[in-house]
Every structure is written in structure tokens, then in C-alpha cells.
Design an enzyme around this catalytic site. Structure first.
Site, PDB file in Angstrom:
ATOM      1  N   LYS A  68      15.313   4.334  -5.305  1.00 45.67           N
ATOM      2  CA  LYS A  68      15.521   3.609  -4.057  1.00 45.67           C
ATOM      3  C   LYS A  68      14.934   2.219  -4.285  1.00 45.67           C
ATOM      4  CE  LYS A  68      14.598   2.020   0.176  1.00 45.67           C
ATOM      5  NZ  LYS A  68      13.720   0.832   0.379  1.00 45.67           N
ATOM      6  N   GLY A  77       3.602   2.279  -2.389  1.00 44.42           N
ATOM      7  CA  GLY A  77       3.762   1.356  -1.278  1.00 44.42           C
ATOM      8  C   GLY A  77       2.674   1.512  -0.250  1.00 44.42           C
ATOM      9  N   SER A  78       3.023   1.240   0.993  1.00 40.89           N
ATOM     10  CA  SER A  78       2.004   1.202   2.043  1.00 40.89           C
ATOM     11  C   SER A  78       1.662   2.591   2.548  1.00 40.89           C
ATOM     12  CB  SER A  78       2.494   0.355   3.213  1.00 40.89           C
ATOM     13  OG  SER A  78       3.517   1.044   3.913  1.00 40.89           O
ATOM     14  N   GLY A 138       4.361   5.442   3.284  1.00 35.19           N
ATOM     15  CA  GLY A 138       4.117   6.608   2.444  1.00 35.19           C
ATOM     16  C   GLY A 138       3.871   7.860   3.257  1.00 35.19           C
ATOM     17  N   GLU A 145       1.677   6.862  -3.887  1.00 36.05           N
ATOM     18  CA  GLU A 145       0.465   6.059  -4.049  1.00 36.05           C
ATOM     19  C   GLU A 145       0.422   5.108  -2.875  1.00 36.05           C
ATOM     20  OE1 GLU A 145      -0.737   2.261  -5.823  1.00 36.05           O
ATOM     21  OE2 GLU A 145      -0.167   3.362  -7.622  1.00 36.05           O
ATOM     22  N   CYS A 177      -2.652  -2.788  -6.336  1.00 35.40           N
ATOM     23  CA  CYS A 177      -3.248  -1.590  -5.739  1.00 35.40           C
ATOM     24  C   CYS A 177      -4.672  -1.368  -6.231  1.00 35.40           C
ATOM     25  CB  CYS A 177      -2.395  -0.373  -6.038  1.00 35.40           C
ATOM     26  SG  CYS A 177      -1.829  -0.292  -7.737  1.00 35.40           S
ATOM     27  N   GLU A 192      -7.082  -1.374   3.815  1.00 38.60           N
ATOM     28  CA  GLU A 192      -6.709  -2.277   2.736  1.00 38.60           C
ATOM     29  C   GLU A 192      -6.147  -3.583   3.299  1.00 38.60           C
ATOM     30  OE1 GLU A 192      -3.801  -0.554   0.127  1.00 38.60           O
ATOM     31  OE2 GLU A 192      -3.824  -2.241  -1.272  1.00 38.60           O
TER      32      GLU A 192
END
Lengths: 523, 523
Positions: free
Chosen positions: A179, A234-235, A239, A258, A295, A387
Site C-alpha cells: 500500500k 507510521g503513526s 497503526g 511500528e 522513528c 512523540e
């Protein structure tokens, strides 16, 4: 979606165009259209899997090498395209593409060796300890089936179409539906075209690697019964949403996401003495590289409250040139997060960087570093601990008698990395306990250096307790292949019906662990 | 809950007593009380984990051996207690207890060897292919933390308090909270007492193994932030419920559930010729052993439609003595399922067994075998395909030209086992394709014999695609330990701060895979 191997949808580049192929003109035409097109993509991936899973390791390894070579041949064009779409620098992208090629090669060598198959053979045993004869039993790991890989925005090569997840899945023997991340659509299509062609040229089946675009298509793929596992970078928000979709399928599938990490760096008093001269620059460099859109960016630096680092850190930060952020959307999110942090009572500004919009609506950032006493962080944790995706980090001043192990447990329970700068020879019980706490709360524990710059190697771990990852599985290094494998045991099978890796002749020469007859007497 | 090591709740045997310790007298007093008591149990498990995870492998292995010895010393008493609570026979339970002890020993030897730690070491490499020097990196698998084990009703020893999940978790270095199965509460308490005492006597910390009872306590444990993974053996309904709870926690945790399997046995025409004489008895024995209350019971036998096996199967079934079912609740469920199957149009009765209630409200069953043409099964799949937990199986007659591979894909997509009885030398392309389909749809593929009777060995796989298990992980054999481990990498750490398994001196003498400097030139 883009599928260079397909003749049926030669020019379609997105499944998310509302109503593009929707037959029912229902309330969610985009979703319906996406589901229809994704169904044909996944069906192709299933057919390809039937062939791919039968190929010899040498063929798969050669195909991975061919993919690496194809990326290398067009490196300059690809790097330029990536730079224009993401704003990342040419040197960074050149290094990232190199890393992506090396990664494909590492997985090729892993496939050739075959250790990842974890082959175990029980010899038949008439005197087996359970009181009945033990039959011939042979177990190996096999690919799970077609998988969907959600590409990341901040690594257009290394965590995207031909990145680590794709390399690990192909090495496992799975076919892959990527994707695309919307941040670099042209690059995604170009890499898919190059790599899919290289894989096919090396003998892998049509449909081994395909691309879909758009949120609806990603969701449709994740829910498709033919998809057997998913990975994501991703976020936390996206996620969690996708993880929940994977878990609530009629048949849940593993979702390796992740999601977010603040990567605390702890400095003891003795560590401060040992590293003082390099600390401010090292810290700011790690925070501001790739505009902090990593990350493993250190989001928190914990130092003794008499460290007096504000001025050298501010000087180091002031020397950093502005860097383009990945997208206007990322910039908006970063600014909001930065403003929220700057607005917290008790937070002091060490260096206030900015975000500048240019005429092309792109945003350029310089680093912002703030400071906060530990007790304020503890009170304001709801605002401060999330984050901040961008070049911002928080220096936390702790009183000299602080139990750092308790602080890590309380404030940093789930991270990709934790770093400790201790003094030379500072290896006593207290530091030992702290290191154990770091190992319980993160997947990689550093005792020197900075967490950014993740080596792609057999011993890497890039995954830790929630919310760093949805499971503790690694998405970097050769252990990442295990996410896309499952165990199968064959009992009493004639040689001809066994997969080659578990046949007596061991034609692939893989390492095997054999339990001899009689061994169970020792159990 | 029963916690033999606790002084605070010496006589409490259940957390589900409504309001027993509820402070708030709210609307769900039982749940509140359970949550309170479970909190103290999990807190104890967390404290114990801090100590357990530091112990040498030799200590853990010796403790597992001590647990096995303790079960052996009281074997007769335990077997008698289990028989009275479950209705399983003395020979079956004696064998099961032996298996449970052997299993503990197998895991003890596994812990000593240390292969499960998957130790990987990257030597520092100044010429690393990624363009920056590679730091010293050492990765191993570490225990995830306290886990909750939901015990099964049909294996009061082997899948209960001291069963495979507990053995695997302890071997991994995790502390264990067992949620007792309500079908054998006294045995659960007795085994907990014996084993917890043995583990402590061998040097493991207090709180390594604890028991909780009642559904509310199980749910509270599964949701407790201190619990890091869960395993389960039981029904699809309960397993799905618990899997969803694990997935929807604020921090999702892995849930390893074994939920249901119908274990198809396929017989080709040539296979029928080869096995005809033994087939009816072998089939009925496998179906009726332990009154069919086994997760690997063959629920379907597929034979050519001119096999003419009804009479010999009926004769074999008629010779089976009645066997007590595990509980009146199991009996109710079995009878309802049996009646539903017998009521389906097109189903013929090959042998109609019964369920008899005795004066103690226990139920005793004899096997029921029915037959159905393949096309009827395809039409009536919604009624016929679900697992029937008890001594019932369905013989499916298929036309000689049937594509069995397509049938498996369509009707049996997720099972613990699939079995094929082919003819000798029948190893051509068609059978090869069928075996590959069986391997895609199940975790263990048998080419002879019957699926009941699961060996506990390194090469066993007891876990397959949904709904056989929630993940493809195995719950039997040494590979089961992997469910309770996670990877951690140490970067640039001084020797004294490293776990022993990754130190240069290798004091535990574990196998290690080392990547030498310079190696990356080949990637």
C-alpha cells in the site's frame, strides 16, 4: 493501483477515485471500487504465491539480487525523484537507497543459507518416553501467504515499496501487496515497476510484487481473506486503527506495526563527565537529522539538573540549517505539537527553531530544543510524552538522587530504543538494574552513541513494547523474516511428498536439528 | 484464587464470589472483587519475574525437573482426583500425567541447551556496507514477562496448571498465572500447590506459579497491564472473546489460543485398498478415544463413494464401551450438536450412539457416526462443518473424480491437522498438490496413522490457520517456547552490563551465530 505485471488495469493509478469502477453506486463508491480492484490484485497475489512457494532458494535469492541491481542501475533518477517528493536531501537518500540495496542482498544470503527455516527432524523412536512409538516427524517454517505492506512516508526507499518489510516477506516466500504511502506516489510506482520487472526477469511469477494506492484500497487489502499478514510503519493513530481492523477480521491475521517511539537517552553524572564535550553536538545532530522525522530520534535527553548544557545545546542547534519537512501535513502536525509543548507551564526554551512555508507550500524547519525539570514532566506527562515527529527534543533535568530505573518504568514503558551514557567503569548493581529496565521497556539498548542510524544486520532488533510496535517483532535485520513464516510438521510422509528442506537428501543443504531415537530417555 | 505461596489469601478459592472483597458495592461486585485480588496476584508475578529472569538456566531447568518429580511422587493420588473430576479413565490419565512430566523434562533440557535464545552477535565492522562503521551488536530472546495461561478442561494435566503452556512459559523465564478450568478445581489447586512448592524449593521465587479461579478473574488477569501474553485452549466462542479482549487492551498483548479443529482425514481410492482392513477400527478408535473430547479428533473422514465402509465402521463403533463425558455442560453441548447433525436432510446414520445420564448427573456417551455425500456437505456446510466436541464423526462420500485439493480449500481452511491415506507409491503431481494444500490449511500433515496422540518433541507443530489457533504458533513441543520470548539487542555495551548469554566468555555455553567484520561485502 499500479500493477506493472497486469494487463487488465494498465493506466489505473489509484483505487480511491470515488466511484471509478463501482458497480452499485452505493454510499461508499470509493470503498466499493477499491474493494473490487483490490480483490483482483489479491487474487493475482494468491496465484503467484502458489508458484513462488515452490521455487528453490537460489532462484529467490537471485531475484532479490536482481531487484537490488535494478535499483542501483537507476539510482540517480530514483534519488532525484525521491528528493522532489519528500524534501529529504540527496546525500541522505543516496545512503538510504544504498541501504535498501544492501538489505535486499542480506536477505538473499539469508534465503540461500536457510537457517530461517528452523528445520527440526524427529527420528522415529520405538522406545519413545510417552509410552507409544514416535513417528517420523519433520517440521519447518513455511511462508504464510500473500501479505500487505503499508509503506512509510519518512523512508521512501528503506521502509517503502522495496524496503525491509517487502524484502523480508519475499525472502520468506510470500507475495507482497504494497500500500503506497501518499507522500511519494511517483517514486512508489517507479520502484514497483523496476523491482517487479527485475523479479519476474529472474523467474519469480507475475504478481509477486504489486502496488495499491489510497486509504480505501489499503483497508480493503487488509480485510481481504487472501491476505495472511500485514506490516506497517507510521503513526500511532493510523497503526492502532489498522491493528484493530486486522484483529477484528472474521479470521484475525497478525499485524506487525511500528507506531511510535520517543527513544529516551539517559546520562548519568559520571557519563556527563565522560561525554560532556561531544554531548551537545551529538544530541542535536541525532535530533535534527532528516529534520527529526525518524522513528529512532531521541525525543528526551535526561541529564543531572546541574549539567548546564543549555548554552552548548542552543549553540549546536543554532548551527543547524533548515530542512524541508516531508509534507505540508507533516508540517502542520509538527507545528501543533511544538506549540503545545512550548505552551506547557514549566517548559523553558533552550533553542526555538521555526517552520517556514515557501512559495510551493512546502515547510522548512529548524530544530527546537526545550528543557523541563523531571517533576514537571511527571505532572505534564499527558501533554509532553507523546512523540513529536520533527526536529524537537526535550531535555529533562533530574535531581542527582533520582532512581532512573523507576523513571524509565513510569514514563518510558514502550520504546524502540533506550540509550544510557554512563561513566567508564560504571557497571555496578544500580546501573545493571537500570540496563535491565531499559531492556524490559525497549527493543534496543545502547550504551554509547545515539539511536538514529539503524544497522541492517542479523543482530538488529527494531521493535519493542507497545506502542513502539504492536508486537515485539523486529522490522529491521534478518530476524524480520520470522514475521512472515509459520510452522508445519509432516508426519510419516514418504520422501517424495516432503518439502525439499526436510528430505533425507537435504538438497538445499540447510542446517537441521535432529532428535535421535532414544534421546527422550533424558527428558 | 489459590496461591499456595501467599499468606494474604490463605483460604480464598475463588475470585468470582459476588462481592467477596468488593469495596465499592457497585453493579459488578464479582468483577470488582476479582480485579482487586487479581491485581495482587499479578503484582506478585511481576516481582517474581524480576528475580526469575536473572536466574541461570541450570536453576530453571532443575526447577522444571523438580516439578516433574513432584507430580510423579503423588501420581496415584493425582490421577484418582483427576478421574473423579473429569470422568477420564485411569489409563488415559496415567499416560497424560506421564506425558506432562516428560514435557517438563523436555523443556528443562531445552533451557539448558539455550538454542531458544537465538543468540546473534555482530562484530564491530569499520568497513560496514552501509557506509558507516557498524557498532558491536548482540541480540538474544528474553522472556516477555508475567503471562496468563487459560487451562483446558479436556487435558487436566497436559493442558492445565502444569501443562505445556506453563512449562513453555517457565522455560522462557516467565512467571505464570494459571486461570483454572472449572471442570477440575480440586486437581488444579493440588497441582498448583505441589508444583509451586517444588519450584520454590528448587530456588525459583515465590509467585512464579499462581492460580486464579473464575471467569471474572481470568478476564481481569488478561486485562491487567502487568500481564504480557496469554495462552488458551478451549472453545471457539470463549477463545474469540478472550482474543478480542487481548487485542482491544490499551496496550494489546499477544493471545495464543487453540480454538477448534475438525482434522479431516482423506482417503484416496488407492489408499482405501491399502488400508481397508484397518481403516474402520483405526477411525473409530481415534474418534472415540477419551470420548472424542480431543482437539485432534478426526471430525471428517473423506472416502470414495463406493467405499462400502458403513457396515465395518458401524460394527467397530458398536464395540466401543460408553465413556463419561467431562461434565454435564459438555454433555448438553454435545447432545445438541449431535441432534442438529442427525437432523440434517441427506445425513444418514451409520451408527447411532447415545448419551446416558447417571444418578450423579454425569453423562456417558457411545460414539455416533454419520455419513453424508460430499454435495450435501457443501450445501449444509453451515450446520455440519462446526466442531462436534464428543464422540461423533462424519464420513463424507466423494465421487471418484473429485478434486480433493479444492475440497480442502473450500471446506477445511483452518485445522490443527490434516491426514491423507494414499496408496503406496502414490506420490505424483496430484497428490503432491493435495499435500501442499493440506500444509497450507493445517499445522500438521499426516501421511499415515491418525491425528490423535500428539508427540511432545522438538519437531511437533500443534497450531494452524484460524480457527485452529489464533496465530499459527504451536502449543506443543519445544517450539512452543517462542510464544513467550521477545528480541532485545544490546549496542556498544561493556561486558559487565550484558546478559551472560551474549558475553564474550559465553558462560552458559549457548549456540551463537556471529557475523564477522567484512562479511557485509557479500550482501
Amino acid at each position: 493501483m499500479t500493477s506493472p505485471t497486469s494487463t487488465s488495469t494498465p493506466t489505473s493509478t489509484s483505487t480511491s477515485t470515488p466511484g471509478s469502477t463501482s458497480p452499485g453506486a452505493g454510499r461508499h463508491p470509493g470503498q466499493d471500487g477499491a474493494a473490487l480492484e483490490v480483490d483482483s490484485v489479491v487474487t493475482r497475489a494468491q496465484r503467484a504465491f502458489d508458484t513462488l512457494s515452490l521455487l528453490e532458494p537460489g532462484v529467490v535469492a537471485a531475484a532479490l539480487d536482481a531487484a537490488a541491481a535494478a535499483l542501483g542501475a537507476d539510482a540517480e533518477e530514483l534519488v532525484a525523484l525521491a528528493a522532489s517528493e519528500t524534501g529529504l536531501t540527496i546525500p541522505r537518500l543516496t545512503g538510504e537507497l544504498r541501504r535498501t540495496r544492501v538489505q535486499l542482498g542480506l536477505f538473499a544470503r539469508t534465503v540461500e543459507r536457510g537457517d530461517h527455516l528452523d528445520v527440526r527432524i524427529d527420528d522415529p523412536d520405538p522406545d519413545f518416553a510417552l509410552g507409544v512409538p514416535r513417528d517420523d516427524l519433520r517440521r519447518l517454517l513455511v511462508p504464510v501467504g500473500p501479505v500487505v505492506v503499508f509503506a512509510a512516508g519518512n523512508f521512501p526507499f528503506a521502509f517503502s515499496v522495496a524496503g525491509g518489510d517487502t524484502a523480508a516477506a519475499l525472502a520468506a516466500g510470500c507475495t507482497v501487496v504494497v500500500k503506497a504511502h501518499p507522500g511519494h506516489p511517483q517514486l512508489s510506482r517507479r520502484v514497483t515497476e523496476l523491482v517487479a520487472t527485475a523479479l519476474e526477469g529472474a523467474g519469480l511469477p507475475q504478481g509477486t510484487l504489486q502496488l495499491v494506492e489510497g486509504q480505501d484500497a489499503g483497508v480493503a487489502a487488509l480485510r481481504h481473506p487472501g491476505i495472511r499478514a500485514a506490516s506497517f510503519t507510521g503513526s500511532l493513530r493510523a497503526g492502532r486503527l489498522l491493528a484493530d481492523l486486522a484483529a477484528t477480521r472474521p479470521d484475525p491475521i497478525p499485524f506487525f506495526g511500528e507506531l511510535g517511539s520517543v527513544n529516551p537517552v539517559l546520562v548519568t553524572a559520571a557519563g556527563l563527565e565522560a561525554t560532556r564535550s561531544g554531548l551537545p553536538t551529538g544530541f542535536v545532530t541525532s535530533v535534527s537529522g532528516s529534520a527529526g522525522q525518524l522513528c529512532t530520534k531521541p525525543g528526551f535527553l535526561l541529564v543531572p539538573d546541574d549539567a548546564a548544557l543549555d548554552e552548548p545545546i542552543a549553540n549546536a542547534a543554532a548551527a543547524v540549517h533548515e530542512h524541508r519537512l516531508l509534507s505540508p501535513g507533516i508540517a502542520d502536525g509538527y507545528e501543533a505539537r511544538r506549540d503545545a509543548i512550548l505552551g506547557v507551564d514549566g517548559v523553558r526554551t533552550i533553542h526555538e527553531g521555526g517552520v517556514r512555508r515557501d512559495d510551493d507550500e512546502q515547510a522548512w524547519a529548524t530544530p527546537t530544543i526545550v528543557g523541563v525539570p523531571l517533576d514537571v514532566l511527571q505532572v505534564q506527562r499527558d501533554t509532553l510524552l507523546d512523540e513529536a515527529f520533527g526536529p524537537l527534543s526535550i531535555v529533562v533535568d533530574y535531581p542527582r538522587d533520582t532512581d532512573l530505573s523507576a523513571v524509565v518504568t513510569e514514563l518510558f514503558p514502550g520504546n524502540l530504543t533506550s540509550t544510557l551514557h554512563a561513566g567508564p567503569g560504571e557497571t555496578g548493581a544500580e546501573v545493571g538494574r537500570l540496563v535491565r529496565t531499559m531492556a524490559r521497556t525497549s527493543g534496543r539498548v545502547l550504551l554509547r552513541g545515539w539511536p538514529t542510524g539503524v544497522a541492517v544486520t542479523p543482530a538488529m532488533q527494531h521493535g519493542g513494547p507497545w506502542p513502539a510496535t504492536t508486537t515485539d517483532a523486529t522490522s529491521v535485520g534478518t530476524a524480520a523474516i520470522g514475521r512472515f513464516l509459520r510452522g508445519v510438521a509432516f508426519q510419516g510422509a514418504p520422501q517424495d511428498l516432503l518439502p525439499p528442506a526436510v528430505r533425507d537428501a537435504n538438497p538445499w543443504s540447510v542446517a537441521r536439528s535432529v532428535s535421535a531415537a532414544g534421546e527422550s530417555a533424558d527428558w
